[in-house]
Design a protein around this motif. Sequence first.
Motif, PDB file in Angstrom:
ATOM      1  N   TYR A 121      53.561  34.690  60.771  1.00  0.00           N
ATOM      2  CA  TYR A 121      53.804  33.792  60.106  1.00  0.00           C
ATOM      3  C   TYR A 121      54.684  32.771  60.844  1.00  0.00           C
ATOM      4  CZ  TYR A 121      54.123  37.556  57.249  1.00  0.00           C
ATOM      5  OH  TYR A 121      53.731  38.186  55.601  1.00  0.00           O
ATOM      6  N   ASP A 122      55.415  31.752  60.704  1.00  0.00           N
ATOM      7  CA  ASP A 122      54.994  30.504  61.314  1.00  0.00           C
ATOM      8  C   ASP A 122      56.284  30.745  61.044  1.00  0.00           C
ATOM      9  OD1 ASP A 122      56.554  27.429  61.758  1.00  0.00           O
ATOM     10  OD2 ASP A 122      54.123  26.974  61.865  1.00  0.00           O
ATOM     11  N   PRO A 123      56.906  30.603  62.370  1.00  0.00           N
ATOM     12  CA  PRO A 123      58.459  30.708  63.049  1.00  0.00           C
ATOM     13  C   PRO A 123      59.812  29.260  62.765  1.00  0.00           C
ATOM     14  CG  PRO A 123      57.821  30.662  65.412  1.00  0.00           C
ATOM     15  CD  PRO A 123      56.713  30.337  63.844  1.00  0.00           C
ATOM     16  N   ASP A 124      59.482  28.357  61.591  1.00  0.00           N
ATOM     17  CA  ASP A 124      59.907  27.692  61.490  1.00  0.00           C
ATOM     18  C   ASP A 124      59.884  27.293  60.037  1.00  0.00           C
ATOM     19  OD1 ASP A 124      60.865  27.273  64.216  1.00  0.00           O
ATOM     20  OD2 ASP A 124      58.454  25.671  64.142  1.00  0.00           O
ATOM     21  N   THR A 125      58.675  27.659  59.268  1.00  0.00           N
ATOM     22  CA  THR A 125      58.391  26.873  58.278  1.00  0.00           C
ATOM     23  C   THR A 125      58.591  28.147  57.441  1.00  0.00           C
ATOM     24  OG1 THR A 125      55.960  27.183  57.631  1.00  0.00           O
ATOM     25  CG2 THR A 125      56.930  25.400  59.074  1.00  0.00           C
ATOM     26  N   ARG A 161      56.086  30.303  56.531  1.00  0.00           N
ATOM     27  CA  ARG A 161      54.810  30.350  55.668  1.00  0.00           C
ATOM     28  C   ARG A 161      53.717  31.834  56.331  1.00  0.00           C
ATOM     29  NH1 ARG A 161      55.970  27.879  51.747  1.00  0.00           N
ATOM     30  NH2 ARG A 161      57.248  25.851  52.005  1.00  0.00           N
ATOM     31  N   GLU A 162      52.583  31.982  55.641  1.00  0.00           N
ATOM     32  CA  GLU A 162      51.541  32.356  56.411  1.00  0.00           C
ATOM     33  C   GLU A 162      50.871  31.873  56.750  1.00  0.00           C
ATOM     34  OE1 GLU A 162      52.509  32.556  52.927  1.00  0.00           O
ATOM     35  OE2 GLU A 162      53.182  34.622  51.959  1.00  0.00           O
ATOM     36  N   GLN A 163      50.736  32.749  58.260  1.00  0.00           N
ATOM     37  CA  GLN A 163      49.045  31.998  58.959  1.00  0.00           C
ATOM     38  C   GLN A 163      48.396  33.083  58.571  1.00  0.00           C
ATOM     39  OE1 GLN A 163      51.625  32.547  63.056  1.00  0.00           O
ATOM     40  NE2 GLN A 163      51.821  29.985  62.934  1.00  0.00           N
ATOM     41  N   SER A 196      58.237  40.687  58.649  1.00  0.00           N
ATOM     42  CA  SER A 196      58.258  39.315  58.475  1.00  0.00           C
ATOM     43  C   SER A 196      60.196  38.787  57.872  1.00  0.00           C
ATOM     44  CB  SER A 196      57.275  39.028  57.350  1.00  0.00           C
ATOM     45  OG  SER A 196      57.525  40.174  56.222  1.00  0.00           O
TER      46      SER A 196
END
Length: 174
Positions: A7-11, A13-15, A156
């Motif tokens: 997961y993007d730590p800022d957004t 969103r799933e990577q 998450s």
Amino acid sequence: MSYIKGYDPDTLREQVDPRACKERLDEIGEQRSLPALLERVWLLKVLGRLEDALVLSEQSVRVARMAGTRKDLLRARILHASVQAFRGAFAAAEQELTMCADEAEGQGWSAIAAFAYQHRGKARYDAEEFDDARRDFKRALFLRQETGAPDDQLESTLLAIDAADRRRAQVVAS
């Protein structure tokens, strides 16, 4: 197979691996079963094909309403709301996710309620409502711990709590 690599730590969103997601989307094709529809919606969402994801998510809600269980319908509604949030329709997403979380908790379906709270938290996070997002993530964490959710779900949610704390501190400092 999990297509989520992190997961993007800022957004938050799933990577994902876009190639693997596209291959899976091709593999599913035009299947109309509810599980196939829901998977297609999620794949389209993470690939950024939000208009296609929205149309298909609306179809999945109709299919769940006609042929699924109440749990199926909640899952379809949560996914539909998450697509709305990705598209920036935060108020609509929050309203739908609130109704889903309330219904799931009322029925004692803690795992589905946690799923709804996690997505409502993400919608609130995207809307820069970091205190509310943090509360939702904490509720999701509690429910996930209570149900013995897998480590990746707990991680998450912990990542989301940390991100909300970080963003809240940045807002206070500015």
